[in-house]
Design a protein around this motif. Structure first.
Motif, PDB file in Angstrom:
ATOM      1  N   GLY A 126       1.303  -1.133   0.000  1.00  0.00           N
ATOM      2  CA  GLY A 126       0.335  -0.265   0.048  1.00  0.00           C
ATOM      3  C   GLY A 126       0.748   1.112  -0.129  1.00  0.00           C
ATOM      4  N   SER A 127       0.128   2.199   0.159  1.00  0.00           N
ATOM      5  CA  SER A 127       0.766   3.524   0.072  1.00  0.00           C
ATOM      6  C   SER A 127       1.691   4.063   1.359  1.00  0.00           C
ATOM      7  CB  SER A 127      -0.347   4.463  -0.117  1.00  0.00           C
ATOM      8  OG  SER A 127       0.399   5.606   1.140  1.00  0.00           O
ATOM      9  N   ILE A 128       1.393   3.613   2.629  1.00  0.00           N
ATOM     10  CA  ILE A 128       2.140   3.417   3.373  1.00  0.00           C
ATOM     11  C   ILE A 128       2.908   2.689   3.897  1.00  0.00           C
ATOM     12  CG2 ILE A 128       2.859   3.219   6.160  1.00  0.00           C
ATOM     13  CD1 ILE A 128       1.129   6.098   5.693  1.00  0.00           C
ATOM     14  N   SER A 151       3.659  -8.177   4.375  1.00  0.00           N
ATOM     15  CA  SER A 151       2.320  -8.795   3.462  1.00  0.00           C
ATOM     16  C   SER A 151       1.375  -8.085   2.860  1.00  0.00           C
ATOM     17  CB  SER A 151       1.665  -9.120   5.288  1.00  0.00           C
ATOM     18  OG  SER A 151       1.048  -7.717   5.375  1.00  0.00           O
ATOM     19  N   ALA A 152       0.222  -8.507   2.348  1.00  0.00           N
ATOM     20  CA  ALA A 152      -0.261  -7.762   1.077  1.00  0.00           C
ATOM     21  C   ALA A 152      -1.673  -8.678   1.558  1.00  0.00           C
ATOM     22  CB  ALA A 152       0.084  -7.683   0.015  1.00  0.00           C
ATOM     23  N   ASN A 153      -2.073  -8.237   0.575  1.00  0.00           N
ATOM     24  CA  ASN A 153      -3.605  -8.771   0.570  1.00  0.00           C
ATOM     25  C   ASN A 153      -4.033 -10.084  -0.308  1.00  0.00           C
ATOM     26  OD1 ASN A 153      -6.583  -8.926   1.138  1.00  0.00           O
ATOM     27  ND2 ASN A 153      -7.412  -7.074   0.584  1.00  0.00           N
ATOM     28  N   GLY A 168      -1.484 -16.231   8.935  1.00  0.00           N
ATOM     29  CA  GLY A 168       0.424 -15.927   8.867  1.00  0.00           C
ATOM     30  C   GLY A 168       0.954 -14.409   9.410  1.00  0.00           C
ATOM     31  N   LEU A 169      -0.750 -13.299   9.208  1.00  0.00           N
ATOM     32  CA  LEU A 169      -0.236 -12.068   9.611  1.00  0.00           C
ATOM     33  C   LEU A 169      -0.030 -12.060  10.626  1.00  0.00           C
ATOM     34  CD1 LEU A 169      -3.809 -10.791   7.361  1.00  0.00           C
ATOM     35  CD2 LEU A 169      -1.295 -10.597   6.860  1.00  0.00           C
ATOM     36  N   LEU A 170      -0.563 -13.189  11.497  1.00  0.00           N
ATOM     37  CA  LEU A 170       0.202 -13.170  12.742  1.00  0.00           C
ATOM     38  C   LEU A 170       1.242 -13.376  13.091  1.00  0.00           C
ATOM     39  CD1 LEU A 170      -3.411 -14.756  14.186  1.00  0.00           C
ATOM     40  CD2 LEU A 170      -3.009 -12.295  14.262  1.00  0.00           C
ATOM     41  N   ILE A 230      -1.386  -2.181   7.526  1.00  0.00           N
ATOM     42  CA  ILE A 230      -2.793  -2.248   6.679  1.00  0.00           C
ATOM     43  C   ILE A 230      -4.043  -1.704   6.883  1.00  0.00           C
ATOM     44  CG2 ILE A 230      -4.093  -4.455   7.431  1.00  0.00           C
ATOM     45  CD1 ILE A 230      -2.431  -6.370   7.557  1.00  0.00           C
ATOM     46  N   VAL A 231      -4.938  -1.344   5.769  1.00  0.00           N
ATOM     47  CA  VAL A 231      -6.211  -0.153   6.026  1.00  0.00           C
ATOM     48  C   VAL A 231      -7.214  -1.050   7.298  1.00  0.00           C
ATOM     49  CG1 VAL A 231      -6.562  -0.610   3.781  1.00  0.00           C
ATOM     50  CG2 VAL A 231      -7.847   1.088   4.733  1.00  0.00           C
ATOM     51  N   GLY A 232      -8.042  -0.169   7.645  1.00  0.00           N
ATOM     52  CA  GLY A 232      -9.657  -0.993   8.044  1.00  0.00           C
ATOM     53  C   GLY A 232      -9.332  -1.371   9.494  1.00  0.00           C
ATOM     54  N   ALA A 233     -10.073  -1.855   9.606  1.00  0.00           N
ATOM     55  CA  ALA A 233     -10.410  -3.227  10.907  1.00  0.00           C
ATOM     56  C   ALA A 233      -9.446  -4.474  10.246  1.00  0.00           C
ATOM     57  CB  ALA A 233     -11.683  -3.746  11.249  1.00  0.00           C
ATOM     58  N   ALA A 234      -9.402  -5.070   9.145  1.00  0.00           N
ATOM     59  CA  ALA A 234      -8.045  -6.023   9.488  1.00  0.00           C
ATOM     60  C   ALA A 234      -7.021  -6.074   9.738  1.00  0.00           C
ATOM     61  CB  ALA A 234      -8.191  -5.818   7.516  1.00  0.00           C
ATOM     62  N   GLY A 235      -6.888  -4.559  10.038  1.00  0.00           N
ATOM     63  CA  GLY A 235      -5.406  -4.818  10.203  1.00  0.00           C
ATOM     64  C   GLY A 235      -5.278  -4.934  12.089  1.00  0.00           C
ATOM     65  N   ALA A 265       0.534   2.851  11.251  1.00  0.00           N
ATOM     66  CA  ALA A 265      -0.503   3.381  10.628  1.00  0.00           C
ATOM     67  C   ALA A 265      -1.872   3.231  10.454  1.00  0.00           C
ATOM     68  CB  ALA A 265      -0.055   3.514   8.807  1.00  0.00           C
ATOM     69  N   ASN A 266      -2.459   1.846  11.065  1.00  0.00           N
ATOM     70  CA  ASN A 266      -3.690   1.456  10.921  1.00  0.00           C
ATOM     71  C   ASN A 266      -4.520   2.644  12.354  1.00  0.00           C
ATOM     72  OD1 ASN A 266      -5.133  -2.022  11.865  1.00  0.00           O
ATOM     73  ND2 ASN A 266      -5.879  -0.256  10.169  1.00  0.00           N
ATOM     74  N   LYS A 267      -4.962   3.201  12.380  1.00  0.00           N
ATOM     75  CA  LYS A 267      -5.015   3.734  12.878  1.00  0.00           C
ATOM     76  C   LYS A 267      -6.460   3.398  13.724  1.00  0.00           C
ATOM     77  CE  LYS A 267      -5.929   7.331   9.954  1.00  0.00           C
ATOM     78  NZ  LYS A 267      -5.038   8.279   9.296  1.00  0.00           N
ATOM     79  N   GLU A 268      -7.354   2.597  12.360  1.00  0.00           N
ATOM     80  CA  GLU A 268      -9.114   1.878  12.720  1.00  0.00           C
ATOM     81  C   GLU A 268      -8.129   1.120  13.789  1.00  0.00           C
ATOM     82  OE1 GLU A 268      -7.192   2.090   9.480  1.00  0.00           O
ATOM     83  OE2 GLU A 268      -8.353   2.744   8.336  1.00  0.00           O
ATOM     84  N   ALA A 269      -7.586   0.441  14.005  1.00  0.00           N
ATOM     85  CA  ALA A 269      -7.561  -1.291  15.037  1.00  0.00           C
ATOM     86  C   ALA A 269      -7.231   0.151  16.044  1.00  0.00           C
ATOM     87  CB  ALA A 269      -5.841  -1.300  14.547  1.00  0.00           C
ATOM     88  N   ILE A 306       2.577   7.012  12.828  1.00  0.00           N
ATOM     89  CA  ILE A 306       2.935   6.993  11.912  1.00  0.00           C
ATOM     90  C   ILE A 306       2.061   7.910  11.244  1.00  0.00           C
ATOM     91  CG2 ILE A 306       3.103   6.437  10.002  1.00  0.00           C
ATOM     92  CD1 ILE A 306       5.461   5.670  11.434  1.00  0.00           C
ATOM     93  N   ASP A 307       0.659   8.548  11.455  1.00  0.00           N
ATOM     94  CA  ASP A 307       0.021   9.624  11.497  1.00  0.00           C
ATOM     95  C   ASP A 307       0.400  10.571  11.323  1.00  0.00           C
ATOM     96  OD1 ASP A 307      -2.490   9.855   9.779  1.00  0.00           O
ATOM     97  OD2 ASP A 307      -4.068   9.245  12.092  1.00  0.00           O
ATOM     98  N   SER A 308       0.713  11.472  10.785  1.00  0.00           N
ATOM     99  CA  SER A 308       1.835  12.659  10.641  1.00  0.00           C
ATOM    100  C   SER A 308       0.885  14.123  11.462  1.00  0.00           C
ATOM    101  CB  SER A 308       1.082  13.222   8.928  1.00  0.00           C
ATOM    102  OG  SER A 308      -0.179  13.632   8.400  1.00  0.00           O
ATOM    103  N   TRP A 358      -2.148  15.706  -0.603  1.00  0.00           N
ATOM    104  CA  TRP A 358      -0.981  14.270  -0.010  1.00  0.00           C
ATOM    105  C   TRP A 358      -1.477  12.739  -1.064  1.00  0.00           C
ATOM    106  CZ3 TRP A 358       1.866  13.659   4.636  1.00  0.00           C
ATOM    107  CH2 TRP A 358       1.491  14.699   5.298  1.00  0.00           C
ATOM    108  N   SER A 359      -1.404  11.941  -1.507  1.00  0.00           N
ATOM    109  CA  SER A 359      -1.179  11.337  -2.029  1.00  0.00           C
ATOM    110  C   SER A 359      -1.093   9.657  -1.043  1.00  0.00           C
ATOM    111  CB  SER A 359       0.479  11.091  -3.203  1.00  0.00           C
ATOM    112  OG  SER A 359      -0.131   9.504  -3.500  1.00  0.00           O
ATOM    113  N   MET A 360      -2.694   8.989  -1.244  1.00  0.00           N
ATOM    114  CA  MET A 360      -2.876   8.403   0.009  1.00  0.00           C
ATOM    115  C   MET A 360      -3.436   6.990  -0.787  1.00  0.00           C
ATOM    116  SD  MET A 360      -3.784  10.208   2.761  1.00  0.00           S
ATOM    117  CE  MET A 360      -4.917  11.616   2.012  1.00  0.00           C
ATOM    118  N   GLY A 361      -3.796   5.925  -0.129  1.00  0.00           N
ATOM    119  CA  GLY A 361      -4.732   4.975  -0.483  1.00  0.00           C
ATOM    120  C   GLY A 361      -6.491   5.735  -0.444  1.00  0.00           C
ATOM    121  N   ARG A 362      -6.935   4.299  -1.320  1.00  0.00           N
ATOM    122  CA  ARG A 362      -8.578   5.441  -1.713  1.00  0.00           C
ATOM    123  C   ARG A 362      -8.902   5.063   0.079  1.00  0.00           C
ATOM    124  NH1 ARG A 362      -9.481   5.427  -7.208  1.00  0.00           N
ATOM    125  NH2 ARG A 362     -11.945   4.821  -6.902  1.00  0.00           N
TER     126      ARG A 362
END
Ligand code: NAD
Ligand code: MG
Length: 391
Positions: free
Chosen positions: A11-13, A34-36, A84-86, A101-106, A123-127, A149-151, A207-211
């Motif tokens: 991802g972007s980060i 790791s990636a989706n 694997g992610l764990l 990772i973006v969102g609750a998946a993180g 970076a994964n603020k949703e967590a 990491i969030d600026s 900023w250039s970021m994920g969607r």
């Protein structure tokens, strides 16, 4: 050599993190990636960084990655799915984990890094938004080091006095001032908001970021999530967290002291600065970001956010005041609504309407256990799906 796991490396980060790491090969070693489901990109990264472990959330994609790496990169083990992610998050050779990772998946992988006592670059603020107190309790119980990491939060962290974790009032801090650009629709005529397209919403002025986070910036749900993030990271009461619009994105946030001093952190709008800051902390190192030219910049503007234009920001304060699982509920509703908007299924202004309806419908849940948080997340997703259907 300092070992680093990068969760969400495609991802972007993730890309910015690998860019910074590649500038310091004598200092850092990539242990896991790791990636989706982006096999091509993760394969290229594995060939370049030769990690011990590569994980794809998607099992079929993991099979294709293993095939690609079998001969070309035999030292990299390939795993699939949550397990694997764990494992990537808690890898014994990783001292630091970039949670991107973006969102609750993180949530579970980020918590796994915390529970393994890692230095967690968040970076994964949703967590954190979802699990707030639980997450911070785990940080303290397992001796993890949490670096934002969030600026905005990285800026606040840089402007805080030592000992801020003992209470903001004790160290003379009056308020945290989070800055936000106001996104692409800060001055768009209000009647045009319902018909903006996903492409327009994803075109952030600075900023250039994920969607997903780009849409969140356009609704200012992102700033709302950041208010909640600041509440937990800095143990700050909601009344001590203010939002200031600053269209140029040069000041990344500020800390206001009791004596009237306001400390700001400034720089180019480039995530490699906070990433390099957290990777090197408490030292400093080159990030590849060009110096800030204040004379060329010329001026810095500030204004108050308009909650009529950006109702999602108000919803975040409402969720904070409701407490319990309200923040997980708001986050989940927003993930569903943003995905629907990006798919072209709903209008831009429906995002806030969906978030509001779901937040008001799912109140009173306790956020003391992970099960409680995950149940609230699932219920909010179900309700948001229904709301979108019946709208
Ligand atoms: P992105 O969409 O560009 O990248 C997301 C990464 O997560 C990708 O590597 C993707 O493969 C992975 N991923 C997505 N869904 C997954 C799943 N279900 N399971 C496992 N992995 C999955 O997003 P981004 O812009 O890099 O943002 C990542 C996180 O960082 C977000 O929480 C965002 O709020 C935060 N953040 C981003 C920026 C930025 O400038 N991009 C700034 C501040 C905070
Ligand atoms: Mg931010």
């Amino acid at each position: 050599m300092h070992g680093v796991s990068v969760l969400g490396s495609t991802g972007s980060i993730g890309l910015s993190t690998l860019d910074v790491l590649s500038r310091h090969p004598e200092r850092f070693r990539v242990v896991a990636l790791s990636a989706n489901h982006n096999v091509e990109r993760l394969a290229e990264q594995c060939l370049r960084f030769k990690p011990e472990l590569a994980v794809m959330a998607d099992a079929q994609a993991a099979g294709r990655l293993a095939e690609r790496l079998k001969a070309a990169c035999p030292e990299t083990r390939v795993l699939a799915g949550e397990e694997g992610l764990l494992e990537a998050a808690a890898h014994p050779e990783a001292q630091s984990v970039m949670a991107a990772i973006v969102g609750a998946a993180g949530l579970l992988p980020t918590l796994a890094a915390v529970r393994a006592g890692k230095r967690v670059l968040l970076a994964n603020k949703e967590a954190l938004v979802m699990s707030g107190q639980l997450f911070m309790d785990a940080v303290h119980a397992h001796g993890a080091t949490l670096l934002p990491i969030d600026s905005e939060h990285n800026a606040v962290f840089q402007c805080m006095p030592t000992g801020f974790d003992q209470g903001l009032a004790r160290v003379g801090v009056r308020r945290i001032l989070l800055t936000g650009s106001g996104g692409p629709f800060r001055s768009l005529p209000l009647e045009q908001l319902p018909s903006v397209t996903p492409e327009q919403a994803c075109k952030h002025p600075n900023w250039s970021m994920g969607r997903k986070i780009s849409v969140d910036s356009a609704t200012m749900m992102n700033k709302g999530l950041e208010v909640i993030e600041a509440r937990w990271l800095f143990d700050a009461e909601p009344s001590r967290i203010a939002v200031v619009l600053h269209p140029q994105s040069v000041i990344h946030s500020m800390v206001e002291y009791l004596d009237g001093s306001v400390l700001a952190q400034m720089g180019q709008p480039d995530m490699r600065t906070p990433i390099a800051h957290a990777l090197a902390w408490p030292e400093r190192m080159d990030s590849g970001v060009s110096p800030l030219d204040l004379v060329a910049q010329g001026r810095l503007d500030f204004e108050a956010p308009d909650l009529g234009r950006f109702p999602c920001l108000g919803l975040a304060y409402e969720a904070l005041n409701l407490g319990g699982t309200a923040m997980a509920v708001l986050n989940a509703a927003n993930e569903i609504a943003v995905a629907a908007f990006l798919d072209g299924a709903i209008r831009f202004t429906d995002i806030a309407a969906c978030n509001e309806a779901v937040l008001r419908a799912c109140t009173g849940g306790q956020a003391e256990t992970l099960e409680g948080v995950l149940a609230a997340d699932a219920e909010a997703r179900r309700r948001a799906g229904e709301w979108l259907k019946c709208r």
